[in-house]
Design a protein around this motif. Structure first.
Motif, PDB file in Angstrom:
ATOM      1  N   ALA A 483       0.761  -1.126   0.060  1.00  0.00           N
ATOM      2  CA  ALA A 483      -0.109   0.215  -0.078  1.00  0.00           C
ATOM      3  C   ALA A 483       0.964   1.125   0.043  1.00  0.00           C
ATOM      4  O   ALA A 483       1.653   1.415   0.777  1.00  0.00           O
ATOM      5  CB  ALA A 483      -0.903   0.014   1.238  1.00  0.00           C
ATOM      6  N   ASP A 484       0.696   2.058  -1.029  1.00  0.00           N
ATOM      7  CA  ASP A 484       1.307   3.635  -1.092  1.00  0.00           C
ATOM      8  C   ASP A 484       0.468   4.529  -0.473  1.00  0.00           C
ATOM      9  O   ASP A 484      -0.553   4.535  -0.986  1.00  0.00           O
ATOM     10  CB  ASP A 484       1.852   3.873  -2.444  1.00  0.00           C
ATOM     11  CG  ASP A 484       3.056   2.694  -3.102  1.00  0.00           C
ATOM     12  OD1 ASP A 484       3.531   2.335  -2.162  1.00  0.00           O
ATOM     13  OD2 ASP A 484       2.718   2.374  -4.321  1.00  0.00           O
ATOM     14  N   LEU A 485       0.856   5.303   0.573  1.00  0.00           N
ATOM     15  CA  LEU A 485      -0.049   6.576   0.894  1.00  0.00           C
ATOM     16  C   LEU A 485       0.314   7.645  -0.012  1.00  0.00           C
ATOM     17  O   LEU A 485       1.238   7.815   0.105  1.00  0.00           O
ATOM     18  CB  LEU A 485       0.355   6.528   2.425  1.00  0.00           C
ATOM     19  CG  LEU A 485       0.431   5.379   3.284  1.00  0.00           C
ATOM     20  CD1 LEU A 485       0.590   5.805   4.894  1.00  0.00           C
ATOM     21  CD2 LEU A 485      -0.896   4.493   3.327  1.00  0.00           C
ATOM     22  N   ARG A 486      -0.342   7.871  -0.633  1.00  0.00           N
ATOM     23  CA  ARG A 486      -0.308   8.894  -1.912  1.00  0.00           C
ATOM     24  C   ARG A 486      -0.921  10.437  -1.169  1.00  0.00           C
ATOM     25  O   ARG A 486      -1.998  10.475  -1.055  1.00  0.00           O
ATOM     26  CB  ARG A 486      -1.130   8.574  -3.190  1.00  0.00           C
ATOM     27  CG  ARG A 486      -0.610   7.329  -3.756  1.00  0.00           C
ATOM     28  CD  ARG A 486       0.842   7.342  -4.358  1.00  0.00           C
ATOM     29  NE  ARG A 486       0.315   8.246  -5.487  1.00  0.00           N
ATOM     30  CZ  ARG A 486       1.546   8.883  -6.237  1.00  0.00           C
ATOM     31  NH1 ARG A 486       2.794   8.747  -5.579  1.00  0.00           N
ATOM     32  NH2 ARG A 486       1.216   9.455  -7.069  1.00  0.00           N
ATOM     33  N   ALA A 487       0.062  11.330  -1.369  1.00  0.00           N
ATOM     34  CA  ALA A 487      -0.123  12.574  -0.478  1.00  0.00           C
ATOM     35  C   ALA A 487       0.004  13.655  -1.714  1.00  0.00           C
ATOM     36  O   ALA A 487       0.853  13.877  -2.204  1.00  0.00           O
ATOM     37  CB  ALA A 487       0.948  12.775   0.467  1.00  0.00           C
ATOM     38  N   MET A 488      -1.077  14.453  -1.384  1.00  0.00           N
ATOM     39  CA  MET A 488      -1.161  15.833  -2.625  1.00  0.00           C
ATOM     40  C   MET A 488      -0.333  16.804  -1.862  1.00  0.00           C
ATOM     41  O   MET A 488      -0.383  17.091  -0.693  1.00  0.00           O
ATOM     42  CB  MET A 488      -2.420  16.272  -2.896  1.00  0.00           C
ATOM     43  CG  MET A 488      -3.355  15.243  -3.496  1.00  0.00           C
ATOM     44  SD  MET A 488      -3.133  14.967  -5.262  1.00  0.00           S
ATOM     45  CE  MET A 488      -3.373  16.636  -5.701  1.00  0.00           C
ATOM     46  N   VAL A 505       3.761  -2.836   3.616  1.00  0.00           N
ATOM     47  CA  VAL A 505       3.482  -4.175   2.783  1.00  0.00           C
ATOM     48  C   VAL A 505       2.940  -5.013   3.789  1.00  0.00           C
ATOM     49  O   VAL A 505       3.258  -5.156   5.296  1.00  0.00           O
ATOM     50  CB  VAL A 505       4.839  -5.007   2.217  1.00  0.00           C
ATOM     51  CG1 VAL A 505       5.471  -4.232   1.134  1.00  0.00           C
ATOM     52  CG2 VAL A 505       6.014  -5.134   3.349  1.00  0.00           C
ATOM     53  N   VAL A 506       1.917  -5.792   3.672  1.00  0.00           N
ATOM     54  CA  VAL A 506       1.270  -7.318   4.437  1.00  0.00           C
ATOM     55  C   VAL A 506       1.812  -8.338   3.679  1.00  0.00           C
ATOM     56  O   VAL A 506       1.485  -8.496   2.497  1.00  0.00           O
ATOM     57  CB  VAL A 506      -0.042  -6.878   4.490  1.00  0.00           C
ATOM     58  CG1 VAL A 506      -0.545  -8.136   5.405  1.00  0.00           C
ATOM     59  CG2 VAL A 506      -0.326  -5.666   4.933  1.00  0.00           C
ATOM     60  N   GLU A 507       2.619  -9.137   4.428  1.00  0.00           N
ATOM     61  CA  GLU A 507       3.024 -10.435   3.671  1.00  0.00           C
ATOM     62  C   GLU A 507       1.841 -11.431   3.931  1.00  0.00           C
ATOM     63  O   GLU A 507       0.987 -11.597   5.046  1.00  0.00           O
ATOM     64  CB  GLU A 507       4.072 -11.162   4.133  1.00  0.00           C
ATOM     65  CG  GLU A 507       5.379 -10.179   3.815  1.00  0.00           C
ATOM     66  CD  GLU A 507       6.651 -10.641   4.394  1.00  0.00           C
ATOM     67  OE1 GLU A 507       6.591 -11.656   5.184  1.00  0.00           O
ATOM     68  OE2 GLU A 507       7.506  -9.744   4.619  1.00  0.00           O
ATOM     69  N   ASN A 508       1.619 -12.295   2.992  1.00  0.00           N
ATOM     70  CA  ASN A 508       0.660 -13.454   3.051  1.00  0.00           C
ATOM     71  C   ASN A 508       0.817 -14.246   4.395  1.00  0.00           C
ATOM     72  O   ASN A 508       1.744 -14.585   4.593  1.00  0.00           O
ATOM     73  CB  ASN A 508       0.830 -14.523   1.735  1.00  0.00           C
ATOM     74  CG  ASN A 508      -0.313 -15.580   2.115  1.00  0.00           C
ATOM     75  OD1 ASN A 508      -1.115 -15.418   2.613  1.00  0.00           O
ATOM     76  ND2 ASN A 508       0.395 -16.707   1.351  1.00  0.00           N
ATOM     77  N   GLY A 509      -0.340 -14.316   5.094  1.00  0.00           N
ATOM     78  CA  GLY A 509      -0.072 -15.128   6.610  1.00  0.00           C
ATOM     79  C   GLY A 509       0.527 -14.297   7.649  1.00  0.00           C
ATOM     80  O   GLY A 509       0.502 -14.895   8.532  1.00  0.00           O
ATOM     81  N   PRO A 511      -0.661 -10.944   9.625  1.00  0.00           N
ATOM     82  CA  PRO A 511      -1.430  -9.923   9.690  1.00  0.00           C
ATOM     83  C   PRO A 511      -0.888  -8.754  10.496  1.00  0.00           C
ATOM     84  O   PRO A 511      -1.303  -8.223  11.424  1.00  0.00           O
ATOM     85  CB  PRO A 511      -2.754 -10.508  10.472  1.00  0.00           C
ATOM     86  CG  PRO A 511      -2.010 -11.597  11.314  1.00  0.00           C
ATOM     87  CD  PRO A 511      -0.815 -12.286  10.626  1.00  0.00           C
ATOM     88  N   SER A 512       0.023  -8.265   9.731  1.00  0.00           N
ATOM     89  CA  SER A 512       0.723  -6.731  10.416  1.00  0.00           C
ATOM     90  C   SER A 512       1.572  -6.210   9.233  1.00  0.00           C
ATOM     91  O   SER A 512       2.276  -6.680   8.710  1.00  0.00           O
ATOM     92  CB  SER A 512       1.719  -7.211  11.501  1.00  0.00           C
ATOM     93  OG  SER A 512       2.332  -6.246  11.933  1.00  0.00           O
ATOM     94  N   PRO A 513       0.998  -4.990   9.106  1.00  0.00           N
ATOM     95  CA  PRO A 513       1.525  -4.292   8.092  1.00  0.00           C
ATOM     96  C   PRO A 513       3.053  -3.733   8.466  1.00  0.00           C
ATOM     97  O   PRO A 513       3.167  -3.259   9.603  1.00  0.00           O
ATOM     98  CB  PRO A 513       0.743  -3.002   8.047  1.00  0.00           C
ATOM     99  CG  PRO A 513      -0.173  -2.970   9.215  1.00  0.00           C
ATOM    100  CD  PRO A 513      -0.134  -4.181   9.880  1.00  0.00           C
ATOM    101  N   GLN A 514       4.088  -3.809   7.614  1.00  0.00           N
ATOM    102  CA  GLN A 514       5.479  -3.312   7.855  1.00  0.00           C
ATOM    103  C   GLN A 514       5.978  -2.357   6.937  1.00  0.00           C
ATOM    104  O   GLN A 514       5.359  -2.430   5.857  1.00  0.00           O
ATOM    105  CB  GLN A 514       6.412  -4.552   7.581  1.00  0.00           C
ATOM    106  CG  GLN A 514       5.835  -5.966   8.322  1.00  0.00           C
ATOM    107  CD  GLN A 514       6.101  -5.675   9.923  1.00  0.00           C
ATOM    108  OE1 GLN A 514       6.973  -5.095  10.353  1.00  0.00           O
ATOM    109  NE2 GLN A 514       5.239  -6.340  10.585  1.00  0.00           N
ATOM    110  N   ARG A 515       6.486  -1.306   7.255  1.00  0.00           N
ATOM    111  CA  ARG A 515       6.997  -0.293   6.685  1.00  0.00           C
ATOM    112  C   ARG A 515       7.964  -0.955   5.522  1.00  0.00           C
ATOM    113  O   ARG A 515       8.932  -1.634   5.799  1.00  0.00           O
ATOM    114  CB  ARG A 515       7.899   0.688   7.537  1.00  0.00           C
ATOM    115  CG  ARG A 515       8.257   2.076   6.680  1.00  0.00           C
ATOM    116  CD  ARG A 515       7.208   3.063   7.029  1.00  0.00           C
ATOM    117  NE  ARG A 515       7.651   4.268   6.474  1.00  0.00           N
ATOM    118  CZ  ARG A 515       7.397   5.586   6.813  1.00  0.00           C
ATOM    119  NH1 ARG A 515       7.068   5.609   8.293  1.00  0.00           N
ATOM    120  NH2 ARG A 515       7.793   6.548   6.041  1.00  0.00           N
ATOM    121  N   ALA A 516       7.675  -0.391   4.247  1.00  0.00           N
ATOM    122  CA  ALA A 516       8.538  -1.109   3.265  1.00  0.00           C
ATOM    123  C   ALA A 516       9.818  -0.113   2.901  1.00  0.00           C
ATOM    124  O   ALA A 516       9.706   0.869   3.387  1.00  0.00           O
ATOM    125  CB  ALA A 516       7.716  -1.023   1.793  1.00  0.00           C
TER     126      ALA A 516
END
Ligand code: FE2
Length: 516
Positions: A483-488, A505-509, A511-516
């Motif tokens: 997921a890219d957070l797109r800022a105007m 990014v969230v990897e399959n299996g 359940p925790s978003p990690q900073r890419a």
């Protein structure tokens, strides 16, 4: 020209075909372009999609500047951008009772590919739209690129974010609520709602036409299929089921809701099955994307229990409540989705499906403690106001071993990236799902310094940023969702730039978003 009564009568007595042939004999002529509101598509399935337009040569008038007569349109779908290879076409009637809006459910196309389409009325041609079908239900996972967006107050900014979304050329756009705003608020207005707060069908039609006149919004509708849910401002701030913000009498509010829902239906590329009946309109449902993913689109407005512990005089409107002092908050009977939708969702989650389960809904699901230090204050209008309902949903994730639940939300006009936990108050409690909340297209948010003070109280929240308007761009495969957070840069000019504030990014299996 056929009158509305003839049209409806003939539909019953003679069937659609003869009405159609009669209407087609009288091809309308327009003194002005009738396609001022553009075209749109939505709800792609493997063999087709919904196409939409509305005839409105004068979008400043509730009737679009047309007489109350049924008008015929033609539609065409092409396999190529140059419009040489036509693969489907037909006729459809625009009924004045539905503001001369039309929707076509195209069938018989090939899965997982792009198409182009246009409408014609008399000798007027619509703009060309681009849309696509979903992969076959059993198709290998592949890749999905989509954007999600919400909260577009017309007065508070230009819709330039849509220009960037169209440039990204996503497969799909998920809109998560507050497509229009009924009221005027905020500072630095770049343009004005031309009328006061809408209450009637015609007033909501005018508001939708005003918003839909925006060229960047039209371009995003023409760029890819949309799926949608709504939040409160499509009707009235903070409404809950049959309860308005301001204590309007129930029967009158339901009349208002019926007008708002009808105008919404008339202006969106929604499938026919969602056509409202009076004040009721079922907008929740699911959309599959092969074996890779499915969207579970929720409606947390139409069926919810009124907000708990309102401020005196607010009659169920939302407020920030002290959790310890508001016993009603925790009552197990309180529901966000209503019992029928809760049962539907539980059944849907129980179906064994691989891939990703994307819950597309309107408000924030993660707990958010708004009181620095000890104790907790909760915003009663979001999921924090319905903790038992949220717990039931989390229990369903666990009980049915739901694969990769990812919640998408809006409403709060800030970017949020969170771990959803069975017990938010226990730092050791494991994450059971990920949540991404998009900021707003234009609607103004909190000062960042107010948010920063609260972050130590909300350790499950990995990012909270209210400084930017924008959207979220998602790209996913079976292995990973990014997921890219797109800022105007700004919404005060039409052509402002847009950049990625952060990627997760969230990897399959996991359940925790990690900073890419
Ligand atoms: Fe909003």
């Amino acid at each position: 020209m056929t009158s509305r009564r003839d049209f409806l009568g003939a539909f019953g007595a003679l069937g659609a075909a003869s009405v159609l042939s009669r209407a087609l004999q009288a091809q309308p002529r327009f003194a002005r372009d009738p396609f001022t509101l553009g075209v749109a598509s939505g709800y792609p399935w493997p063999r087709g999609f919904v196409l939409w337009t509305r005839l409105a040569p004068e979008p400043g008038r509730a009737d679009g500047g047309l007489d109350p007569a049924v008008l015929p349109l033609r539609w065409e779908v092409f396999a190529d951008e140059a419009l040489r290879e036509r693969v489907a076409n037909g006729e459809v009637l625009a009924d004045p009772a539905w503001a001369h809006s039309v929707r076509v459910e195209v069938k018989g196309l090939e899965p997982d590919r792009w198409y182009w389409y246009r409408f014609a009325a008399g000798d007027a041609l619509s703009p060309i739209g681009r849309t696509r079908t979903a992969p076959a239900e059993d198709a290998a996972s592949g890749r999905l690129r989509f954007a999600f967006a919400s909260c577009q107050h017309y007065e508070q900014g230009f819709f330039g974010a849509y220009r960037h979304i169209a440039r990204d050329a996503p497969d799909l756009l998920a809109f998560l609520g507050d497509y229009i705003y009924e009221s005027s608020w905020g500072h630095h207005h770049v343009r004005k709602h031309e009328h006061g707060e809408p209450y009637t069908l015609d007033e909501y039609r005018l508001r939708h036409m005003l918003y839909r006149g925006d060229p960047d919004l039209q371009a995003a509708h023409a760029a890819c299929p949309w799926i949608l849910t709504w939040d409160d401002h499509e009707v009235d701030n903070d409404y809950a089921d049959d309860r308005p913000e301001d204590g309007m009498e129930r029967a009158r509010f339901l009349e208002r809701r019926a007008g708002a829902y009808q105008a919404y239906f008339e202006h969106m590329p929604l499938p026919e099955r969602m056509r409202p009946r009076g004040p009721d309109m079922r907008i929740y449902g699911q959309l599959r994307w092969g074996r890779l993913a499915r969207f579970l689109l929720l409606d947390d407005r139409q069926y919810r229990t009124p907000q708990a512990c309102p401020r005196p005089g607010r009659l169920g409107g939302s407020s920030t409540v002290d959790v310890a002092a508001c016993a009603a908050l925790a009552e197990p009977g309180r529901t966000m989705l209503g019992h029928a939708q809760e049962r539907w969702l539980e059944r849907a989650l129980a179906e064994p499906r691989a891939g990703w389960n994307l819950l597309a809904q309107q408000t924030r699901m993660a707990q958010f403690d708004q009181k620095p230090g000890g104790g907790r204050r909760a915003w009663s209008d979001g999921w924090d106001g319905y903790p038992a309902a949220r717990q039931r949903l989390f229990d369903a994730f666990t009980m049915h071993r739901v694969a990769n639940p990812v919640v998408l939300g809006g409403d709060v006009h800030m970017f949020n990236v969170s771990e959803l936990k069975r017990d938010f108050d226990d730092p050791a409690s494991p994450a059971i799902a990920s949540e991404f909340v998009g900021t707003s297209i234009t609607s103004q948010g909190w000062p960042q310094r107010r948010l920063d003070r609260l972050l130590p109280d909300n350790p499950h929240m990995k990012l909270a940023d209210s400084r930017y308007r924008g959207y979220v761009r998602v790209e996913m495969t079976a292995q990973v969702l990014r997921a890219d957070l797109r800022a105007m840069e700004s919404v005060l000019t039409r052509d402002a730039g847009c950049s990625t504030l952060a990627s997760y990014v969230v990897e399959n299996g996991r359940p925790s978003p990690q900073r890419a």
